[in-house]
Design an enzyme around this catalytic site. Structure first.
Site, PDB file in Angstrom:
ATOM      1  N   ASP A  33       0.856  -1.192   0.000  1.00  0.00           N
ATOM      2  CA  ASP A  33       0.000   0.000   0.000  1.00  0.00           C
ATOM      3  C   ASP A  33       0.892   1.241   0.000  1.00  0.00           C
ATOM      4  OD1 ASP A  33      -3.223   0.536   1.099  1.00  0.00           O
ATOM      5  OD2 ASP A  33      -1.794   2.206   1.050  1.00  0.00           O
ATOM      6  N   ASN A  89     -12.684  -3.596   2.855  1.00  0.00           N
ATOM      7  CA  ASN A  89     -13.695  -2.549   2.902  1.00  0.00           C
ATOM      8  C   ASN A  89     -14.616  -2.700   1.694  1.00  0.00           C
ATOM      9  OD1 ASN A  89     -12.529  -1.412   5.220  1.00  0.00           O
ATOM     10  ND2 ASN A  89     -11.090  -0.239   3.984  1.00  0.00           N
ATOM     11  N   GLY A  95     -16.457   2.068   3.805  1.00  0.00           N
ATOM     12  CA  GLY A  95     -15.249   2.887   3.671  1.00  0.00           C
ATOM     13  C   GLY A  95     -14.379   2.523   2.491  1.00  0.00           C
ATOM     14  N   HIS A 102     -10.079  -5.383  -3.049  1.00  0.00           N
ATOM     15  CA  HIS A 102      -8.728  -5.531  -2.499  1.00  0.00           C
ATOM     16  C   HIS A 102      -8.815  -5.937  -1.040  1.00  0.00           C
ATOM     17  CE1 HIS A 102     -10.039  -1.341  -2.087  1.00  0.00           C
ATOM     18  NE2 HIS A 102      -9.371  -1.312  -0.954  1.00  0.00           N
ATOM     19  N   HIS A 104      -6.733  -5.824   2.406  1.00  0.00           N
ATOM     20  CA  HIS A 104      -5.597  -5.273   3.136  1.00  0.00           C
ATOM     21  C   HIS A 104      -5.049  -6.357   4.060  1.00  0.00           C
ATOM     22  CE1 HIS A 104      -6.720  -0.892   2.513  1.00  0.00           C
ATOM     23  NE2 HIS A 104      -7.902  -1.440   2.311  1.00  0.00           N
TER      24      HIS A 104
HETATM   25  P1  5GP Z   1      -9.834   1.287   0.656  1.00  0.00           P
HETATM   26  O1  5GP Z   1     -10.096   2.459   1.531  1.00  0.00           O
HETATM   27  O2  5GP Z   1     -10.500   1.415  -0.693  1.00  0.00           O
HETATM   28  O3  5GP Z   1     -10.115  -0.023   1.321  1.00  0.00           O
HETATM   29  O4  5GP Z   1      -8.278   1.269   0.455  1.00  0.00           O
HETATM   30  C1  5GP Z   1      -7.612   1.711  -0.690  1.00  0.00           C
HETATM   31  C2  5GP Z   1      -6.135   1.628  -0.392  1.00  0.00           C
HETATM   32  O5  5GP Z   1      -5.447   1.778  -1.601  1.00  0.00           O
HETATM   33  C3  5GP Z   1      -5.637   2.727   0.553  1.00  0.00           C
HETATM   34  O6  5GP Z   1      -5.041   2.119   1.679  1.00  0.00           O
HETATM   35  C4  5GP Z   1      -4.645   3.513  -0.305  1.00  0.00           C
HETATM   36  O7  5GP Z   1      -3.507   3.945   0.416  1.00  0.00           O
HETATM   37  C5  5GP Z   1      -4.273   2.497  -1.376  1.00  0.00           C
HETATM   38  N1  5GP Z   1      -3.922   3.088  -2.640  1.00  0.00           N
HETATM   39  C6  5GP Z   1      -4.637   4.005  -3.344  1.00  0.00           C
HETATM   40  N2  5GP Z   1      -4.011   4.337  -4.482  1.00  0.00           N
HETATM   41  C7  5GP Z   1      -2.878   3.581  -4.528  1.00  0.00           C
HETATM   42  C8  5GP Z   1      -1.805   3.485  -5.480  1.00  0.00           C
HETATM   43  O8  5GP Z   1      -1.777   4.134  -6.522  1.00  0.00           O
HETATM   44  N3  5GP Z   1      -0.810   2.597  -5.181  1.00  0.00           N
HETATM   45  C9  5GP Z   1      -0.826   1.859  -4.034  1.00  0.00           C
HETATM   46  N4  5GP Z   1       0.210   1.020  -3.850  1.00  0.00           N
HETATM   47  N5  5GP Z   1      -1.811   1.928  -3.120  1.00  0.00           N
HETATM   48  C10 5GP Z   1      -2.818   2.785  -3.366  1.00  0.00           C
END
Ligand code: 5GP
Ligand code: ZN
Length: 115
Positions: A33, A89, A95, A102, A104
């Protein structure tokens, strides 16, 4: 394989946006991330564009199982040996910010910045 050219994770899968990859197979990609909450923060994504967990069904069972089974193995390879969290999420109330499924995988010694 389904692909959305406007989706950031599809761009990462396609190699059009750089990422720090840790694992790849025919249907799953894992990378760090960009804004980690903890010493280790991996994102496990299907290579196919699937917007949310609401868009999965029985046909995705094996792939989702593969994603989850990878977590302890990759966590250990990253030096995470004292526990981790798995978070998926989903939707606005869940969220979810990136509209590509994805998982985490977050771990490493506490304190963490979030979670
Ligand atoms: P969500 O809130 O949708 O569950 O998490 C999205 C995650 O994607 C966040 O933790 C954010 O830091 C990560 N993220 C968003 N854009 C990018 C990117 O361009 N590259 C990487 N490696 N992570 C990303
Ligand atoms: Zn996508």
């Amino acid at each position: 394989m389904n692909h959305d050219p406007t989706c950031i994770f599809c761009k990462i899968v396609a190699g059009k946006v750089p990422s720090r990859k840790v694992y790849e197979d025919d249907e799953v990609l894992v990378f760090h991330d960009v804004a980690p909450w903890a010493p280790v923060h991996l994102l496990v994504v299907p290579k196919a564009h699937i917007a949310t967990m609401y868009d999965t069904d029985e046909a995705h069972t094996a792939m989702l199982g593969r994603m989850m089974a990878l977590a302890p193995r990759l966590a250990r390879e990253q030096g995470v040996v004292n526990g981790f969290r798995i978070i998926v999420n989903t939707g606005p109330d869940g969220g979810q910010e990136v509209q590509h499924v994805h998982m985490h995988v977050i771990g490493g010694p506490r304190p963490w910045s979030k979670g």
